[in-house]
Design a protein around this motif. Structure first.
Motif, PDB file in Angstrom:
ATOM      1  N   PHE A  83      15.115  51.759 -27.523  1.00  0.00           N
ATOM      2  CA  PHE A  83      15.421  52.428 -26.259  1.00  0.00           C
ATOM      3  C   PHE A  83      16.275  53.663 -26.493  1.00  0.00           C
ATOM      4  CE2 PHE A  83      16.916  52.956 -21.992  1.00  0.00           C
ATOM      5  CZ  PHE A  83      15.840  52.545 -21.253  1.00  0.00           C
TER       6      PHE A  83
ATOM      7  N   VAL B  82      14.073  58.552 -15.294  1.00  0.00           N
ATOM      8  CA  VAL B  82      14.480  57.976 -16.570  1.00  0.00           C
ATOM      9  C   VAL B  82      15.946  57.536 -16.519  1.00  0.00           C
ATOM     10  CG1 VAL B  82      14.646  58.396 -19.033  1.00  0.00           C
ATOM     11  CG2 VAL B  82      12.768  59.332 -17.769  1.00  0.00           C
ATOM     12  N   ARG B  83      16.778  58.294 -15.801  1.00  0.00           N
ATOM     13  CA  ARG B  83      18.169  57.854 -15.634  1.00  0.00           C
ATOM     14  C   ARG B  83      18.228  56.547 -14.876  1.00  0.00           C
ATOM     15  NH1 ARG B  83      22.097  62.916 -14.255  1.00  0.00           N
ATOM     16  NH2 ARG B  83      21.608  64.150 -16.092  1.00  0.00           N
TER      17      ARG B  83
ATOM     18  N   VAL C  89       7.349  58.530 -17.550  1.00  0.00           N
ATOM     19  CA  VAL C  89       7.197  59.882 -18.072  1.00  0.00           C
ATOM     20  C   VAL C  89       5.730  60.285 -18.083  1.00  0.00           C
ATOM     21  CG1 VAL C  89       7.499  61.309 -20.110  1.00  0.00           C
ATOM     22  CG2 VAL C  89       9.291  59.760 -19.430  1.00  0.00           C
TER      23      VAL C  89
ATOM     24  N   LEU D 245      18.468  49.323 -17.354  1.00  0.00           N
ATOM     25  CA  LEU D 245      18.697  48.700 -18.660  1.00  0.00           C
ATOM     26  C   LEU D 245      20.092  48.092 -18.713  1.00  0.00           C
ATOM     27  CD1 LEU D 245      17.910  48.443 -21.771  1.00  0.00           C
ATOM     28  CD2 LEU D 245      19.279  50.468 -22.027  1.00  0.00           C
TER      29      LEU D 245
ATOM     30  N   ALA E  10      15.978  54.256 -14.901  1.00  0.00           N
ATOM     31  CA  ALA E  10      15.569  53.206 -15.831  1.00  0.00           C
ATOM     32  C   ALA E  10      16.705  52.849 -16.780  1.00  0.00           C
ATOM     33  CB  ALA E  10      14.346  53.658 -16.616  1.00  0.00           C
ATOM     34  N   THR E  11      17.516  53.844 -17.146  1.00  0.00           N
ATOM     35  CA  THR E  11      18.650  53.559 -18.030  1.00  0.00           C
ATOM     36  C   THR E  11      19.700  52.712 -17.313  1.00  0.00           C
ATOM     37  OG1 THR E  11      18.231  55.741 -18.901  1.00  0.00           O
ATOM     38  CG2 THR E  11      20.206  54.651 -19.645  1.00  0.00           C
TER      39      THR E  11
ATOM     40  N   VAL F 192       9.935  53.392 -18.753  1.00  0.00           N
ATOM     41  CA  VAL F 192      10.263  54.784 -19.063  1.00  0.00           C
ATOM     42  C   VAL F 192       9.010  55.514 -19.532  1.00  0.00           C
ATOM     43  CG1 VAL F 192      11.511  56.254 -20.647  1.00  0.00           C
ATOM     44  CG2 VAL F 192      12.657  54.334 -19.610  1.00  0.00           C
ATOM     45  N   VAL F 193       8.276  54.865 -20.448  1.00  0.00           N
ATOM     46  CA  VAL F 193       7.099  55.527 -20.997  1.00  0.00           C
ATOM     47  C   VAL F 193       6.098  55.812 -19.893  1.00  0.00           C
ATOM     48  CG1 VAL F 193       5.187  55.249 -22.583  1.00  0.00           C
ATOM     49  CG2 VAL F 193       7.461  54.535 -23.256  1.00  0.00           C
TER      50      VAL F 193
ATOM     51  N   MET G 289       7.911  59.100 -28.037  1.00  0.00           N
ATOM     52  CA  MET G 289       6.736  58.378 -27.534  1.00  0.00           C
ATOM     53  C   MET G 289       6.024  57.656 -28.667  1.00  0.00           C
ATOM     54  SD  MET G 289       6.458  58.639 -24.321  1.00  0.00           S
ATOM     55  CE  MET G 289       8.074  58.991 -23.703  1.00  0.00           C
TER      56      MET G 289
ATOM     57  N   LEU H 221      21.721  61.455 -20.887  1.00  0.00           N
ATOM     58  CA  LEU H 221      20.821  60.677 -21.739  1.00  0.00           C
ATOM     59  C   LEU H 221      20.926  61.132 -23.184  1.00  0.00           C
ATOM     60  CD1 LEU H 221      17.669  60.451 -19.494  1.00  0.00           C
ATOM     61  CD2 LEU H 221      19.558  58.883 -19.678  1.00  0.00           C
TER      62      LEU H 221
ATOM     63  N   VAL I 259      14.356  44.420 -21.675  1.00  0.00           N
ATOM     64  CA  VAL I 259      14.563  45.686 -22.351  1.00  0.00           C
ATOM     65  C   VAL I 259      13.215  46.288 -22.742  1.00  0.00           C
ATOM     66  CG1 VAL I 259      15.488  46.743 -24.411  1.00  0.00           C
ATOM     67  CG2 VAL I 259      16.878  45.205 -23.105  1.00  0.00           C
TER      68      VAL I 259
ATOM     69  N   TYR J 189      13.469  61.759 -25.123  1.00  0.00           N
ATOM     70  CA  TYR J 189      13.229  62.295 -23.787  1.00  0.00           C
ATOM     71  C   TYR J 189      14.345  63.240 -23.366  1.00  0.00           C
ATOM     72  CZ  TYR J 189      12.704  62.428 -18.767  1.00  0.00           C
ATOM     73  OH  TYR J 189      12.584  62.860 -17.494  1.00  0.00           O
TER      74      TYR J 189
ATOM     75  N   THR K  33      11.788  47.642 -19.509  1.00  0.00           N
ATOM     76  CA  THR K  33      12.317  48.942 -19.071  1.00  0.00           C
ATOM     77  C   THR K  33      11.786  50.056 -19.964  1.00  0.00           C
ATOM     78  OG1 THR K  33      14.312  47.979 -19.950  1.00  0.00           O
ATOM     79  CG2 THR K  33      14.456  48.902 -17.765  1.00  0.00           C
ATOM     80  N   MET K  34      11.615  49.724 -21.267  1.00  0.00           N
ATOM     81  CA  MET K  34      11.105  50.739 -22.176  1.00  0.00           C
ATOM     82  C   MET K  34       9.710  51.193 -21.742  1.00  0.00           C
ATOM     83  SD  MET K  34      11.128  50.273 -26.187  1.00  0.00           S
ATOM     84  CE  MET K  34       9.500  49.614 -26.327  1.00  0.00           C
ATOM     85  N   ILE K  35       8.877  50.195 -21.405  1.00  0.00           N
ATOM     86  CA  ILE K  35       7.531  50.522 -20.940  1.00  0.00           C
ATOM     87  C   ILE K  35       7.610  51.324 -19.644  1.00  0.00           C
ATOM     88  CG2 ILE K  35       5.307  49.529 -20.264  1.00  0.00           C
ATOM     89  CD1 ILE K  35       6.026  49.067 -23.139  1.00  0.00           C
TER      90      ILE K  35
ATOM     91  N   PRO L 202       9.518  69.090 -16.812  1.00  0.00           N
ATOM     92  CA  PRO L 202      10.317  68.484 -17.884  1.00  0.00           C
ATOM     93  C   PRO L 202      11.086  67.248 -17.455  1.00  0.00           C
ATOM     94  CG  PRO L 202      10.666  70.854 -17.803  1.00  0.00           C
ATOM     95  CD  PRO L 202       9.862  70.508 -16.614  1.00  0.00           C
ATOM     96  N   PHE L 203      11.863  67.302 -16.384  1.00  0.00           N
ATOM     97  CA  PHE L 203      12.643  66.143 -15.968  1.00  0.00           C
ATOM     98  C   PHE L 203      12.249  65.791 -14.536  1.00  0.00           C
ATOM     99  CE2 PHE L 203      15.321  67.996 -19.251  1.00  0.00           C
ATOM    100  CZ  PHE L 203      15.423  66.905 -20.080  1.00  0.00           C
ATOM    101  N   VAL L 204      11.815  64.552 -14.358  1.00  0.00           N
ATOM    102  CA  VAL L 204      11.192  64.155 -13.103  1.00  0.00           C
ATOM    103  C   VAL L 204      12.243  63.667 -12.117  1.00  0.00           C
ATOM    104  CG1 VAL L 204       9.326  62.822 -12.127  1.00  0.00           C
ATOM    105  CG2 VAL L 204       9.348  63.318 -14.549  1.00  0.00           C
TER     106      VAL L 204
END
Lengths: 196, 444
Positions: free
Chosen positions: B160, A29-30, A74, A36, A32-33, A70-71, B179, B109, A63, B167, A66-68, A81-83
């Motif tokens: 976002f 997720v980081r 996850v 972004l 992906a940020t 992240v979803v 979500m 985050l 944007v 998250y 990237t949102m998709i 919890p954090f991948v």
């Protein structure tokens, strides 16, 4: 240094740092940020160049994209919890090789192109989007006649008349393939016990 | 046509920049970047101030409206009889509150989420014209040609921040909220954009200033009355926009009855207040887009200037002294802001009146109803412009505007004349005289 140049350097630095961040971050997720930020500052460069429509499209498409990401990141990869993605030595080697190859191609092309000449003829204008749209639909009467810039010696050659419909269709088919791939990945793999 | 060599020069040609050139004694065509930089700084400062102040006002309004709807008074003590300073007191409380980050959170985050959410909502104001040429970006001669598209694009980045907050909190409630927000926004963006396209098709432009300038004159010139499709598109857009601001009945990302507080469960203090600044900024922004696209923009709807034989544009009448200070524009900006406040009030009113939907009902409303409706509207308005308009002419707008005006008058008369029944005797109705005890519900 003019205002535009200063803004360009700031945006370019942000883009470059964020792009490196995408590559070196192992948390999905980081990463992906970072992506972004890289894409958003690219949109900033488009705005700086006066290409408002392209910049806004960059924002709305990427944007959202990237949102998709992240979803999906996850939902599909998370077991805790954090991948964090673990990257093996072979993957490092392959990605480094591909990256260097791409970089060398881009660098060679960039070195061959001269910087855009200052003495652009006064009637040389960017095309309005209407003509491009008509050309995409295959209307030959308004095929873009923009000149190719940035060539060696500062000469201008008119672009050949092309219909953009075929490349456009190829890109659409490519997107369709991506969509099917995403649907396949997201498909719930359930056993249908009630039938069998 | 954009000249290739001139890059982003619009800010250098804006009204504010001219003001600074005049102030610094520079000639009109000077290319010094300082007036542009100063104008950009002032524009940003004004916008941030406006967003923050309107958030303060909306929070007070929300509490008062919620109070009246729930048959109580709302804030009454801080700052006099009406509790004007309640939001300031809340703000001070939020500033001094302990700033907690949960141990299991992803710290970067978690910190980043509120800022991205606020930036997304705030960037929309850059392209929002408050009056003719009063836009932060692309002022003066070069109007921002794709203003409405830009606003839709930057508003989508707000989500976002919400997802990152959900998250990064490392909490199951937050993750559920984030979500849900993602699912909701991905769905609702489509009918919202399609409804925005309806007036864009009518006007033939994505420039919000031009769309609004097209609606000058009497109120039946507003696009909402133009044909049946734009009329329905206004209501569909407003529904989608309410959902896009994650306001009740679509506030599934918070859903305090199921998810504690949804995506902001773990937030406290200043970070929490950033989410709320973002929410109220987004409410004003989507209302502003609705006003500009459908509700006549900054035009009053009663062209008193035309009646006395002057230009329909107020900004051309009260242009004094020559481009430095435009009083007409200031009045127009006031009209625009009041119109936006009315729509924000409707959002608040809806929030405290309707119950929250379930998440499957939210998605069903979008995909089964709003999406087909908006597709139909886009098709319908194109066909209307091509086929019906040459035969019917402009007369339809008089019919629709008249019907709406008559129904507003009838509703207002009913509201102001019929005595309202109250659950408790002896309290004045909001309007009208004290109700006799025999009309009220007796309590044993």
């Amino acid at each position: 240094m003019t205002l535009h140049a200063a803004l360009f350097y700031i945006l370019a630095t942000v883009t470059a740092i964020s792009a490196i961040g995408v590559a070196v971050t192992s948390n999905i997720v980081r990463a992906a940020t970072w992506l972004l930020f890289a894409l958003a500052s690219t949109a900033g460069i488009y705005f700086l160049l006066g290409a408002d429509f392209l910049g806004a499209t960059q924002l709305i498409v990427y944007v959202g994209g990237t949102m998709i990401l992240v979803v999906f990141g996850v939902m599909l990869t998370a077991s805790g919890p954090f991948v964090n993605m673990k990257v093996g030595a072979a993957e490092w080697a392959i990605s480094l090789a591909v990256g260097l190859l791409l970089y060398s191609v881009l660098a060679i092309v960039l070195l061959q192109i001269e910087p855009p000449s200052r003495n652009i003829p006064p009637n040389h204008t960017l095309l309005p989007s209407k003509h491009i749209g008509a050309a995409l639909l295959g209307s030959s009467s308004s095929t873009p006649e923009a000149k190719v810039t940035g060539l060696r010696g500062g000469q201008f050659i008119p672009r050949t008349r092309v219909s953009y419909l075929l490349p456009f269709e190829i890109i659409s088919v490519h997107l369709l393939v991506v969509l099917i791939g995403a649907a396949y990945l997201a498909r719930a793999k359930r056993r249908r016990e009630d039938v069998a | 046509m954009i000249r290739q060599e001139d890059l982003r020069e619009d800010i250098l040609n804006g009204e504010l920049t001219n003001l600074f050139r005049w102030f610094l004694g520079l000639p009109e065509d000077s290319l010094s970047p300082f007036p542009g930089l100063m104008a950009a700084g002032v524009a940003v400062g004004m916008l941030v101030g406006f967003v923050a102040l309107s958030a303060v006002f909306f929070i007070w309004l929300e509490r008062k409206v919620a109070g009246r709807i729930q048959d109580r008074l709302g804030p009454t003590r801080v700052g006099g009889k009406f509790g004007w300073l309640q939001t300031i007191a809340d703000g001070i409380k939020l500033l001094v509150k302990e700033d907690l980050i949960p141990r299991d959170a992803d710290h970067i985050l978690f910190r980043l989420g509120p800022y991205i959410a606020f930036c997304g909502a705030f960037c929309a104001f850059i392209a929002l014209p408050f009056a003719q040429g009063w836009t932060a970006y692309g002022t003066g001669t070069g109007a921002f040609a794709i203003g409405v598209f830009f606003i839709l694009a930057v508003m989508s980045t707000e989500v976002f921040g919400i997802i990152l907050a959900g998250y990064g909190s490392g909490s199951k409630w937050s993750l559920f909220g984030g979500m849900r927000e993602a699912a909701q926004m991905v769905g609702y963006e489509i009918p919202m954009s399609l409804c925005v396209l309806v007036p864009v098709i009518v006007a033939g432009s994505m420039d919000l200033g031009k769309i609004s300038a097209n609606q000058a004159g009497w109120f039946w010139e507003w696009y909402v009355f133009r044909d049946p499709f734009t009329f329905v598109a206004f209501w569909t857009y407003f529904t989608c926009a309410t959902a896009a601001c994650k306001r009740a009945p679509f506030d599934l990302a918070e859903a305090e009855s199921e998810l504690v507080a949804g995506f902001h469960t773990e937030y406290s203090g200043l970070r929490w207040s950033f989410f709320f600044m973002a929410e109220y900024a987004a409410m004003f922004a989507v209302s502003g887009v609705a006003v500009l696209l459908f509700g006549g923009g900054w035009h009053l709807g009663l062209p008193v200037w035309t009646l006395v034989g002057l230009s329909p544009e107020l900004s051309q009448v009260l242009n004094w002294p020559s481009n430095v200070l435009n009083i007409g524009n200031a009045i127009n900006a006031g009209v625009f802001i009041v119109k936006c406040w009315v729509l924000v009030f409707v959002q608040i009113w809806v929030r405290w009146t309707l119950p929250r939907l379930r998440i499957d009902q939210v998605m069903m409303t979008c995909i089964k109803y709003l999406l087909p409706i908006s597709c139909f509207l886009m098709l319908g308005v194109s066909l209307w412009e091509v086929f019906a308009r040459p035969y019917l002419g402009d007369y339809f707008k008089f019919v629709l505007a008249g019907l709406v005006l008559i129904s507003i008058i009838i509703t207002a008369m009913r509201v102001f004349t019929t005595p309202m029944k109250l659950p408790t005797p002896g309290i004045d109705a909001p309007w009208g005289p004290r109700i006799p005890a025999e009309f009220t519900i007796k309590r044993s």
